[in-house]
Enzyme design. Structure first.
Site, mmCIF file in Angstrom:
data_model
loop_
_atom_site.group_PDB
_atom_site.id
_atom_site.type_symbol
_atom_site.label_atom_id
_atom_site.label_comp_id
_atom_site.label_asym_id
_atom_site.label_seq_id
_atom_site.Cartn_x
_atom_site.Cartn_y
_atom_site.Cartn_z
ATOM 1 C CG ASP A 1 30.684 44.314 43.863
ATOM 2 O OD1 ASP A 1 31.242 43.232 43.017
ATOM 3 O OD2 ASP A 1 30.759 45.386 43.570
ATOM 4 C CG ASP B 1 42.274 32.958 36.843
ATOM 5 O OD1 ASP B 1 43.627 33.202 36.734
ATOM 6 O OD2 ASP B 1 41.625 33.963 37.088
ATOM 7 N N GLY C 1 33.550 33.900 41.489
ATOM 8 C CA GLY C 1 33.306 34.809 42.384
ATOM 9 C C GLY C 1 32.040 35.754 42.161
ATOM 10 N NE ARG C 2 33.734 39.569 37.607
ATOM 11 C CZ ARG C 2 34.041 40.504 36.914
ATOM 12 N NH1 ARG C 2 33.270 41.610 36.822
ATOM 13 N NH2 ARG C 2 35.262 40.715 36.490
ATOM 14 C CG ASP D 1 36.980 35.028 32.613
ATOM 15 O OD1 ASP D 1 35.933 34.724 32.513
ATOM 16 O OD2 ASP D 1 37.469 34.515 33.713
HETATM 17 P P1 AMP Z 1 39.017 38.157 36.782
HETATM 18 O O1 AMP Z 1 39.802 39.270 36.814
HETATM 19 O O2 AMP Z 1 37.583 38.657 36.453
HETATM 20 O O3 AMP Z 1 39.414 37.029 35.807
HETATM 21 O O4 AMP Z 1 38.674 37.423 38.173
HETATM 22 C C1 AMP Z 1 39.753 37.004 38.985
HETATM 23 C C2 AMP Z 1 38.955 36.299 40.103
HETATM 24 O O5 AMP Z 1 38.219 37.169 41.007
HETATM 25 C C3 AMP Z 1 37.846 35.305 40.084
HETATM 26 O O6 AMP Z 1 38.120 34.426 40.899
HETATM 27 C C4 AMP Z 1 36.727 36.043 40.005
HETATM 28 O O7 AMP Z 1 35.344 35.413 40.248
HETATM 29 C C5 AMP Z 1 36.909 37.095 41.153
HETATM 30 N N1 AMP Z 1 36.432 38.525 40.996
HETATM 31 C C6 AMP Z 1 36.521 39.421 40.074
HETATM 32 N N2 AMP Z 1 35.654 40.488 40.442
HETATM 33 C C7 AMP Z 1 34.905 40.155 41.266
HETATM 34 C C8 AMP Z 1 34.082 40.622 42.059
HETATM 35 N N3 AMP Z 1 33.577 41.962 41.591
HETATM 36 N N4 AMP Z 1 33.193 40.015 42.883
HETATM 37 C C9 AMP Z 1 33.489 39.040 43.293
HETATM 38 N N5 AMP Z 1 34.781 38.075 42.746
HETATM 39 C C10 AMP Z 1 35.434 38.929 41.815
HETATM 40 MG MG MG Z 2 38.539 35.331 35.074
#
Ligand code: AMP
Ligand code: MG
Length: 469
Positions: A119, A246, A86-87, A256
């Protein structure tokens, strides 16, 4: 050409082509020259000055086939099919002289089809924590994704407050998570799951192909790697913080980075992620959660393996974890791998638990004492000296002379030190972060024994880390 796009080319239906979108006034803040050479990037790109221009234009070897991968994941125990990059985007792969392939992934690259109205950005705070943290783990001997480059910017990103946007390029053999396999299994896309497994076998686990059942061999390999990884986390007091599936790499490496922390004061149920209300991902839960995650992953193997094969792989976790953890712990204490060694190790943990000792520091001081490098008396570190004396007499009878300094770090990236690096970076000063980054590359050096980087936080410093990064 050593730069390829094999994932994007052969698995184009397992994600979306997405160009990274630059931040305002991006600047290269850090570049890992050694890593760039090791993975075969340096001769391919020529010089580090190409890095930023290659991200800013949509048709360069880094951007022309940039790709957001689709995956799902069990988040805090709940299945979520709505995940994906997502980012971040997979920029490309790089091959070294021997043909070993490494992914280059840009984190904070802007929105993708998997951004879910967020974002697509990453903030300076979390980017710096990941950049320094993953290099620290690597140099401690804990498998991890690596940090290749970090970029600062003048863009504002909104979280609980306005923050500076940043990006980093991280590397790993691949960015395939447990959640990739889970997603294509749970959504019953068998052809895509087949293609994903083919990719994994061809490029990353070719040694499994000679097994009677390559899928069973792969599951077993992931179980063993994950057990070894978590044994290292437990040995060095590392709390990942968000062990959702994930965030679990099929390669068994730390992946991550979010609200991670190395424990300062020893606390077996330490939680630093302020969103982890139930303590699901507490320090002492990590081995059990790793097995829970492997169990979730194993469902993705269920059309390729018999129940016996799956059970056979999963039952390897516990004995492998225990053997590695106990082996590492007694070894770092200079003790033999036998019942007496393990009992002495466990009694030491019990003492430091009741004394609320700083975990990294007390092991380092035990090691320094064995090398006659401790200027004070080790027993003075303890409140209950008679208990310590009883233990130490037994310990001295068992310990054998060996290099304990190279197994007990002087320096781990402590949260309060990272916070100082972040505070400076927010003022535009990266000198502190650069010094810390240099330091974490030699964590066992005596240079850090009396250094501020190794000093535990004052007792009033309460660590609680935000997941919103
Ligand atoms: P994380 O908590 O970083 O492991 O992310 C969990 C999910 O949320 C993943 O699919 C990420 O790509 C998405 N994600 C986290 N932060 C963002 C962001 N700021 N914008 C878009 N997607 C995000
Ligand atoms: Mg992640």
């Amino acid at each position: 050409m050593a730069i390829t796009n094999i994932f994007a080319d052969t698995l184009s239906s397992l994600g979306h082509a997405v160009k990274p979108s630059p931040l305002k006034d991006m600047q290269l803040a850090f570049f890992n020259q050694t890593l760039a050479s090791d993975i075969g990037l340096m001769p391919s790109i020529g010089s580090k000055d190409k890095l930023l221009p290659w991200l800013l234009s949509p048709t360069t070897p880094f951007t022309k086939k940039a790709f957001a991968q689709k995956y799902g994941g069990h988040q805090f125990g709940q299945w979520n099919p709505e995940l994906g990059d997502g980012r971040g985007v997979l920029l490309c792969e790089v091959a070294d002289e021997k043909g070993a392939v490494t992914d280059l992934h840009l984190k904070g690259a802007g929105p993708t089809p998997y951004s879910r109205h967020a974002d697509g950005r990453a903030v300076l705070r979390s980017t710096l924590r990941e950049y320094i943290g993953s290099e620290a783990l690597h140099h401690l001997g804990i498998p991890s994704s690596r940090s290749l480059a970090m970029f600062t910017s003048n863009d504002t990103v909104y979280r609980e407050q306005a923050e500076d946007g940043a990006m980093m390029i991280r590397t790993a053999p691949s960015h395939i998570r447990f959640g990739h396999i889970e997603y294509f299994h749970y959504t019953q896309q068998k052809d895509k799951l087949d293609a994903l497994f083919d990719f994994i076998f061809t490029h990353h686990f070719s040694e499994c192909l000679t097994a009677t059942n390559p899928h069973a061999a792969l599951l077993k390999a992931i179980v063993l790697r994950t057990a070894r990884l978590v044994s290292l986390w437990q040995t060095y007091g590392f709390v990942h913080g968000v062990m959702n599936t994930d965030n679990m790499s099929i390669h068994g490496l730390t992946f991550d980075y979010g609200p991670y922390a190395f424990m300062d004061t020893y606390q077996e149920d330490a939680v630093f992620n302020h969103s982890d209300y139930s303590g699901r991902y507490a320090f002492n839960q990590q081995p059990g959660i790793a097995l829970w995650n492997l169990n979730a992953l194993a469902h993705g193997f269920s059309t390729y393996c018999s129940v016996e094969e799956i059970k056979g792989a999963l039952t390897l976790f516990e004995p492998t974890f225990i053997a590695h953890y106990q082996g590492l712990m007694v070894e770092r204490m200079g003790l033999p791998t036998n019942d007496e060694g393990v009992a002495l190790m466990q009694e030491f943990i019990s003492i430091i638990n009741s004394e609320q000792q700083d975990y990294t520091r007390i092991f380092r001081r035990l090691a320094l004492a064995q090398h006659d490098l401790l200027p004070t008396n080790l027993r003075d570190d303890f409140v209950d000296r008679s208990r310590f004396d009883r233990w130490y007499q037994r310990y001295l009878k068992c310990v054998s002379p060996q290099d304990m300094l190279s197994l007990n770090p002087s320096l781990v990236p402590r949260t309060h030190v990272l916070e100082e690096a972040i505070a400076n970076a927010r003022q535009g000063n990266l000198d502190f972060a650069q010094a810390l980054l240099d330091a974490v590359k030699t964590p066992f050096s005596t240079s850090w024994d009396d250094h501020a980087f190794s000093t535990p936080p004052t007792s009033t410093h309460k660590v609680s880390l935000s997941c919103s990064s």
